[in-house]
Design a protein around this motif. Structure first.
Motif, PDB file in Angstrom:
ATOM      1  N   THR A  43      42.689  39.869  49.138  1.00  0.00           N
ATOM      2  CA  THR A  43      42.316  39.734  50.552  1.00  0.00           C
ATOM      3  C   THR A  43      40.855  39.314  50.687  1.00  0.00           C
ATOM      4  O   THR A  43      40.522  38.431  51.473  1.00  0.00           O
ATOM      5  N   ILE A  44      39.980  39.930  49.931  1.00  0.00           N
ATOM      6  CA  ILE A  44      38.553  39.580  49.962  1.00  0.00           C
ATOM      7  C   ILE A  44      38.355  38.123  49.550  1.00  0.00           C
ATOM      8  O   ILE A  44      37.605  37.380  50.183  1.00  0.00           O
ATOM      9  N   ILE A  45      39.030  37.693  48.503  1.00  0.00           N
ATOM     10  CA  ILE A  45      38.910  36.306  48.034  1.00  0.00           C
ATOM     11  C   ILE A  45      39.410  35.343  49.106  1.00  0.00           C
ATOM     12  O   ILE A  45      38.760  34.327  49.396  1.00  0.00           O
ATOM     13  N   LEU A  46      40.540  35.663  49.736  1.00  0.00           N
ATOM     14  CA  LEU A  46      41.085  34.778  50.770  1.00  0.00           C
ATOM     15  C   LEU A  46      40.167  34.696  51.983  1.00  0.00           C
ATOM     16  O   LEU A  46      39.902  33.612  52.509  1.00  0.00           O
ATOM     17  N   ILE A  47      39.663  35.836  52.431  1.00  0.00           N
ATOM     18  CA  ILE A  47      38.750  35.844  53.588  1.00  0.00           C
ATOM     19  C   ILE A  47      37.454  35.107  53.245  1.00  0.00           C
ATOM     20  O   ILE A  47      36.964  34.284  54.021  1.00  0.00           O
ATOM     21  N   GLY A  48      36.911  35.376  52.070  1.00  0.00           N
ATOM     22  CA  GLY A  48      35.685  34.682  51.630  1.00  0.00           C
ATOM     23  C   GLY A  48      35.909  33.186  51.526  1.00  0.00           C
ATOM     24  O   GLY A  48      35.067  32.380  51.935  1.00  0.00           O
TER      25      GLY A  48
END
Length: 183
Positions: free
Chosen positions: A15-20
């Protein structure tokens, strides 16, 4: 239970990678749009040859109210100060300030007889009228010296100033002066 923790951690990282990644792509798009909207600046009027030859010089005069030295900027043609810039600057100091808030520091009638260099020290030979400064005012002599020194040390080739009167050394101006950092 351990597999569940690993799965949750994996989902959080994903999720962090996708949002970033999403915000990174948006930033890149905005930056590209800004770059594409920049246009070449075209001045309203062409810069003339005379404007190219001008430079700003600082002359130092005391303020009428506070008696503190203030720089006064003057726009000068480079041709005027190419040879003997120190002579031109001193003669401008002798003429006095253009700003109404400042006052003349070099006494009326003073003439610059000549200037010459001794290493990186410029020697200024003034007429005797320079001694007519207001001796009763405490800061007058210091302002006179600092006005001259600060103005001339704006020139890169001048680091020190010596003042003589009618070709002779004088006990009132018997030092070699350098710019004070607080002036």
């Amino acid at each position: 239970m351990k597999n569940k923790k690993i799965g949750v951690i994996f989902l959080v990282i994903l999720t962090i990678i996708l949002i970033g990644g999403y915000f990174g792509i948006q930033y890149a798009k905005n930056k590209k749009e800004k770059e594409s909207t920049l246009e070449e600046y075209i001045p309203e009027e062409e810069i003339t040859e005379q404007q190219v030859r001008q430079t700003i010089v600082s002359l130092y005069f005391p303020n009428k109210e506070t008696n503190e030295l203030n720089p006064e900027a003057r726009l000068m043609d480079i041709k005027e100060i190419m040879n003997n810039a120190q002579d031109k600057l001193i003669n401008l100091l002798i003429e006095g300030p253009k700003n109404e808030k400042n006052k003349r520091i070099i006494p009326e009638g003073t003439k610059l007889n000549k200037t010459y260099f001794e290493k990186d020290c410029v020697v200024l030979d003034f007429s005797k009228e320079i001694l007519n400064y207001k001796k009763e005012e405490e800061k007058e002599k210091n302002n006179l010296i600092n006005s001259i020194v600060n103005t001339l040390t704006e020139l890169t080739e001048i680091n020190q100033v010596k003042i003589i009167i009618d070709g002779n050394e004088n006990e009132e101006f018997n030092e070699i002066y350098t710019r004070k950092n607080n002036q």
